[in-house]
Design a protein around this motif. Sequence first.
Motif, short mmCIF file in Angstrom:
data_model
loop_
_atom_site.label_atom_id
_atom_site.label_comp_id
_atom_site.label_asym_id
_atom_site.label_seq_id
_atom_site.Cartn_x
_atom_site.Cartn_y
_atom_site.Cartn_z
N LEU A 91 -109.35 35.50 31.16
CA LEU A 91 -109.68 36.81 31.72
C LEU A 91 -108.42 37.61 32.04
O LEU A 91 -108.33 38.81 31.77
CB LEU A 91 -110.53 36.65 32.98
CG LEU A 91 -111.92 36.05 32.78
CD1 LEU A 91 -112.61 35.85 34.13
CD2 LEU A 91 -112.76 36.93 31.86
N SER A 92 -107.43 36.94 32.62
CA SER A 92 -106.18 37.61 32.99
C SER A 92 -105.43 38.10 31.75
O SER A 92 -104.85 39.19 31.75
CB SER A 92 -105.30 36.67 33.80
OG SER A 92 -104.05 37.25 34.07
N ALA A 93 -105.45 37.28 30.71
CA ALA A 93 -104.73 37.63 29.48
C ALA A 93 -105.28 38.88 28.83
O ALA A 93 -104.56 39.59 28.11
CB ALA A 93 -104.77 36.46 28.50
N GLN A 94 -106.54 39.20 29.06
CA GLN A 94 -107.14 40.41 28.48
C GLN A 94 -106.47 41.66 29.02
O GLN A 94 -106.45 42.70 28.35
CB GLN A 94 -108.65 40.45 28.76
CG GLN A 94 -109.42 39.21 28.36
CD GLN A 94 -109.20 38.82 26.91
OE1 GLN A 94 -109.36 39.63 26.00
NE2 GLN A 94 -108.81 37.58 26.69
N PHE A 95 -105.94 41.57 30.24
CA PHE A 95 -105.34 42.73 30.88
C PHE A 95 -103.82 42.66 30.96
O PHE A 95 -103.14 43.69 30.84
CB PHE A 95 -105.89 42.88 32.31
CG PHE A 95 -107.39 43.01 32.38
CD1 PHE A 95 -108.00 44.23 32.18
CD2 PHE A 95 -108.18 41.90 32.62
CE1 PHE A 95 -109.38 44.36 32.24
CE2 PHE A 95 -109.56 42.01 32.67
CZ PHE A 95 -110.17 43.25 32.48
N LEU A 96 -103.29 41.44 31.14
CA LEU A 96 -101.85 41.31 31.37
C LEU A 96 -101.09 40.71 30.19
O LEU A 96 -99.89 40.92 30.06
CB LEU A 96 -101.61 40.44 32.62
CG LEU A 96 -102.18 40.97 33.93
CD1 LEU A 96 -101.94 39.96 35.06
CD2 LEU A 96 -101.55 42.30 34.29
N GLY A 97 -101.79 39.94 29.35
CA GLY A 97 -101.11 39.27 28.25
C GLY A 97 -100.04 38.33 28.78
O GLY A 97 -100.28 37.55 29.69
N ASN A 98 -98.82 38.44 28.22
CA ASN A 98 -97.70 37.63 28.69
C ASN A 98 -96.90 38.32 29.77
O ASN A 98 -95.92 37.77 30.26
CB ASN A 98 -96.77 37.29 27.52
CG ASN A 98 -97.42 36.37 26.51
OD1 ASN A 98 -98.36 35.66 26.85
ND2 ASN A 98 -96.95 36.40 25.27
N SER A 110 -99.17 37.69 37.47
CA SER A 110 -99.18 37.44 36.03
C SER A 110 -100.12 36.30 35.70
O SER A 110 -100.53 35.54 36.58
CB SER A 110 -97.76 37.09 35.54
OG SER A 110 -97.32 35.88 36.13
N THR A 111 -100.43 36.19 34.42
CA THR A 111 -101.26 35.08 33.95
C THR A 111 -100.56 33.75 34.21
O THR A 111 -101.18 32.76 34.60
CB THR A 111 -101.56 35.21 32.46
OG1 THR A 111 -102.21 36.46 32.21
CG2 THR A 111 -102.46 34.08 31.96
N LEU A 112 -99.25 33.75 34.01
CA LEU A 112 -98.47 32.53 34.24
C LEU A 112 -98.58 32.07 35.69
O LEU A 112 -98.76 30.87 35.96
CB LEU A 112 -97.00 32.79 33.89
CG LEU A 112 -96.02 31.62 34.12
CD1 LEU A 112 -96.42 30.41 33.29
CD2 LEU A 112 -94.59 32.05 33.78
N ALA A 113 -98.50 33.00 36.63
CA ALA A 113 -98.62 32.66 38.05
C ALA A 113 -100.00 32.10 38.37
O ALA A 113 -100.13 31.10 39.09
CB ALA A 113 -98.34 33.89 38.91
N LEU A 114 -101.03 32.73 37.83
CA LEU A 114 -102.40 32.28 38.08
C LEU A 114 -102.62 30.85 37.59
O LEU A 114 -103.14 30.00 38.32
CB LEU A 114 -103.39 33.22 37.40
CG LEU A 114 -103.67 34.56 38.09
CD1 LEU A 114 -104.46 35.47 37.17
CD2 LEU A 114 -104.45 34.32 39.39
N VAL A 115 -102.22 30.59 36.36
CA VAL A 115 -102.46 29.27 35.77
C VAL A 115 -101.65 28.20 36.48
O VAL A 115 -102.17 27.12 36.82
CB VAL A 115 -102.13 29.28 34.26
CG1 VAL A 115 -102.28 27.89 33.68
CG2 VAL A 115 -103.02 30.26 33.53
N ALA A 116 -100.38 28.48 36.74
CA ALA A 116 -99.52 27.49 37.40
C ALA A 116 -100.04 27.12 38.78
O ALA A 116 -99.95 25.97 39.20
CB ALA A 116 -98.09 28.03 37.50
N LEU A 158 -102.21 27.99 28.33
CA LEU A 158 -101.63 29.25 27.83
C LEU A 158 -101.64 29.32 26.31
O LEU A 158 -101.18 30.29 25.72
CB LEU A 158 -100.19 29.41 28.34
CG LEU A 158 -100.06 29.63 29.85
CD1 LEU A 158 -98.59 29.58 30.26
CD2 LEU A 158 -100.68 30.97 30.26
N GLY A 159 -102.14 28.30 25.66
CA GLY A 159 -102.25 28.32 24.20
C GLY A 159 -100.98 27.98 23.48
O GLY A 159 -100.82 28.33 22.31
#
Length: 333
Positions: A91-98, A110-116, A158-159
């Motif tokens: 969901l985050s990647a749809q708006f923020l990407g990398n 960021s998506t990185l912060a959310l996942v970590a 993160l794929g």
Amino acid sequence: MKIMKTVNRIPGGLMVIPLFVGALINTLFPTGAEDLGSFTLGLASGTTPILAVWFVCLGASISLKSTGVVLRKSGTLLVTKVGVAWIAAYLSAQFLGNGMVESGFFAGLSTLALVAAMDMTNTGLYASLMGQYGTKEEAGAFVLMNIESGPLMTMIILGTAGIASFDPRLLVGIVLPFIIGYILGNLDEEVREFLSKGIPVLIPFFAFSLGSSIQLTVILETGLLGILFGLFVIITTGIPLIITDILIGKGNGTAGIAASSTAGAAVATPMLVAEMVPEFAPVAPAATALVATSLIVTSIVVPIITGLYAKKAGKVKFFRKRMKAEVQKEIAT
């Protein structure tokens, strides 16, 4: 003085109070333990050896006939935690990407912060809490949950799984103390009884050591966003974890709450991911600050709400009957 009685009156007090004391000392005197050295430094920086001993004691307390319960509970929590992180990443990647939010209240998110922050459970905190509020089988669920540790799972979510390398020996190193205790405890009942006594004793020592690695000032760097970010991690992961613990893990939801924290290892994850995937380098510093704040917030809040939840759940007739049935089943087998 009734110190122990006072500590036990506070939800998660056996974890929260030593952790806060350690964090406060480290914030006010960041080099204090190093200056004193010797045993004081060992106590302040001994999270790993203390947990290693604790895991041996925990492993010894679990009987062979309850192994299936441990695997069911740990698998349930692992899949749920990682699954929620997958959804958040998508969901985050749809708006923020990398990238990340560059300005405004959400700057640095960021998506990185959310996942970590979401994909790794503080297994030491979880196991300690379940040692206090749950069963030994629930506490032993940390075994499979350690698969989350390190940047590998974050990279997969993160794929970018093909870029990260994972040495299987690291996983062996994590579970070996538990396995040693497990074998010893099942070979000799007296060994099990002896080592089991160390489980509650080591909890405050681990908590103080964990707190001694935390700087409370990191909250100032991220401000209100960092605090809300930590609470968001607890709510977003905690609710699904409670539900699956009740429906699949056959628990009362306490293990789900206890597993809703951010792991200490997660703080290093953004930078490690950035080293392997350079496009994340610009967002890694801000992500690190947010994850560090989430570690602090969840380390303080999760023990409190776990204690409150466990107290309430213990009064629910359905859960009391389920626990009684589980115990009778274990005795029968």
